[in-house]
Design an enzyme around this catalytic site. Structure first.
Site, PDB file in Angstrom:
ATOM      1  N   ALA A 102     -10.864  -4.674  15.245  1.00  0.00           N
ATOM      2  CA  ALA A 102     -10.566  -6.104  15.404  1.00  0.00           C
ATOM      3  C   ALA A 102      -9.369  -6.501  14.549  1.00  0.00           C
ATOM      4  CB  ALA A 102     -11.790  -6.932  15.018  1.00  0.00           C
ATOM      5  N   ALA A 103      -9.327  -5.991  13.316  1.00  0.00           N
ATOM      6  CA  ALA A 103      -8.202  -6.316  12.431  1.00  0.00           C
ATOM      7  C   ALA A 103      -6.900  -5.766  13.005  1.00  0.00           C
ATOM      8  CB  ALA A 103      -8.444  -5.726  11.040  1.00  0.00           C
ATOM      9  N   LYS A 104      -6.936  -4.532  13.493  1.00  0.00           N
ATOM     10  CA  LYS A 104      -5.720  -3.894  13.992  1.00  0.00           C
ATOM     11  C   LYS A 104      -5.274  -4.499  15.329  1.00  0.00           C
ATOM     12  CE  LYS A 104      -4.969  -0.972  10.603  1.00  0.00           C
ATOM     13  NZ  LYS A 104      -3.935  -1.303   9.602  1.00  0.00           N
ATOM     14  N   TYR A 146     -12.432  -2.763  11.772  1.00  0.00           N
ATOM     15  CA  TYR A 146     -11.068  -2.208  11.688  1.00  0.00           C
ATOM     16  C   TYR A 146     -10.323  -2.400  13.018  1.00  0.00           C
ATOM     17  CZ  TYR A 146      -7.569   1.474  10.639  1.00  0.00           C
ATOM     18  OH  TYR A 146      -6.420   2.180  10.410  1.00  0.00           O
ATOM     19  N   GLY A 206       0.819  -1.217   0.000  1.00  0.00           N
ATOM     20  CA  GLY A 206       0.000   0.000   0.000  1.00  0.00           C
ATOM     21  C   GLY A 206       0.847   1.258   0.000  1.00  0.00           C
ATOM     22  N   ARG A 257       0.096   5.631  -1.875  1.00  0.00           N
ATOM     23  CA  ARG A 257      -0.497   6.857  -1.320  1.00  0.00           C
ATOM     24  C   ARG A 257      -0.207   6.929   0.178  1.00  0.00           C
ATOM     25  NH1 ARG A 257      -6.136   6.352  -1.388  1.00  0.00           N
ATOM     26  NH2 ARG A 257      -6.166   4.191  -2.079  1.00  0.00           N
ATOM     27  N   ASN A 282       1.668  -2.370   5.430  1.00  0.00           N
ATOM     28  CA  ASN A 282       0.992  -1.084   5.616  1.00  0.00           C
ATOM     29  C   ASN A 282      -0.379  -1.028   4.952  1.00  0.00           C
ATOM     30  OD1 ASN A 282       0.991   2.079   5.850  1.00  0.00           O
ATOM     31  ND2 ASN A 282       0.710   1.622   3.673  1.00  0.00           N
ATOM     32  N   SER A 299      -3.038   0.475  14.560  1.00  0.00           N
ATOM     33  CA  SER A 299      -3.728   1.760  14.754  1.00  0.00           C
ATOM     34  C   SER A 299      -4.096   1.909  16.216  1.00  0.00           C
ATOM     35  CB  SER A 299      -5.014   1.780  13.916  1.00  0.00           C
ATOM     36  OG  SER A 299      -5.831   2.866  14.301  1.00  0.00           O
ATOM     37  N   ASP A 359      -3.073  -7.479  -4.868  1.00  0.00           N
ATOM     38  CA  ASP A 359      -4.051  -7.332  -3.790  1.00  0.00           C
ATOM     39  C   ASP A 359      -3.569  -8.224  -2.645  1.00  0.00           C
ATOM     40  OD1 ASP A 359      -6.163  -7.552  -2.039  1.00  0.00           O
ATOM     41  OD2 ASP A 359      -7.685  -7.817  -3.582  1.00  0.00           O
TER      42      ASP A 359
END
Ligand code: NAP
Length: 249
Positions: free
Chosen positions: A158-160, A156, A13, A16, A91, A143, A64
């Site tokens: 939960a993922a982080k 988000y 990623g 950007r 990232n 995060s 991806d």
């Protein structure tokens, strides 16, 4: 000789925002960089040109990361092109914010698959080479939402939070091979990802930040550069908050 001369880095990623700043920072320290992106080829090529303009080496690779075969291809491309792989920065990230009552299964799956499974996919593909080399530096971008939770971001957060556990488990698995695995937890950084946040929420967040300003992509990139440097060779399994003090525990 610069700090990362001879090192090869994959930054997922990196077309950007924060990933772009990380790619540019690592290149400025001498690393050869693979600039991964999902769909924004023009932006990724611009990052490559910026790095080449600084006298550095970089290539853009579309993949991806939520797809295991594509993540494998990304890592293989890095090896084919540069011959080794020393640094992996997981990232790539995305959000699909909604209160849990309104969150769809797809919102959940996309966010978990990109932020958490993406890191699994890339790390699994990269570890073999790092183990053989007896050298590796892996940094996962988590995060403050993964440390403190955030309403509207159950997927988000939960993922982080999952990335934090992943970081520590893999740090324990790979430590004996001289591979460090750490995480950086940014606070609020204005990028495309945060561009749709309500202005009053942003203002409140900045007000609650002891350092009184939003973060910049460069603030995050500087922390990553430290964690992949020789100075950080005895640091593993850690989560470094780069948030102006927002989520201080
Ligand atoms: P951004 O500006 O939205 O950039 C996201 C990047 O990830 C883009 O390069 C995008 O590629 C790439 N990407 C998205 N899904 C991908 C996939 N499936 N495979 C490969 N690449 C993919 O986001 P950002 O703010 O820089 O965030 C970077 C990281 O920091 C994320 O992990 C995010 O969760 C974390 N973070 C950000 C903040 C913040 O305040 N900004 C705070 C805490 C944590 P394309 O350009 O091709 O779409």
């Amino acid at each position: 000789m610069r700090e990362l001369t001879g090192r090869v880095a994959v930054v997922t990623g990196a077309s950007r925002g924060i990933g772009r700043a990380i790619a540019v920072k690592l290149a400025s320290l001498g690393a050869k960089v693979v600039v991964n992106y999902r769909s924004n080829q023009a932006a990724a090529e611009e990052v490559v040109q910026q790095i080449q303009g600084m006298g550095g080496e970089a290539i853009a690779v579309q993949a991806d990361v939520s797809n295991y075969a594509e993540a494998q291809r990304l890592i293989q491309n890095a090896l084919d092109h540069f011959g080794r792989l020393d640094i992996l920065v997981n990232n790539a990230g995305t959000t699909r914010d909604a209160l849990l009552v309104r969150m769809s299964e797809e919102d959940w799956d996309v966010v978990i698959n990109t932020n958490l499974k993406g890191a699994f996919n890339c790390t699994k593909a990269a570890q073999r080479t790092m183990i053989k080399q007896r050298y590796g530096r892996i940094v996962n971008i988590t995060s403050i939402a993964g440390l403190a939770g955030n309403p509207g971001q159950a997927n988000y957060a939960a993922a982080k939070a999952g990335l934090v556990g992943f970081t520590k488990a893999v740090a324990k698995e790979l430590g004996s091979r001289n591979i460090t695995v750490n995480a950086v937890a940014p606070g609020y950084v204005p990028t495309d990802l945060t561009a749709t946040l309500p202005p009053e929420l942003v203002a409140k967040g900045i007000e609650m930040t002891p350092l009184g300003r939003p973060g910049t992509p460069e603030d995050i990139a500087n922390a990553v550069a430290f964690l992949v440097s020789d100075e950080a060779s005895y640091i593993t399994g850690q989560v470094l908050s780069v948030d102006g003090g927002l989520a201080m525990q």
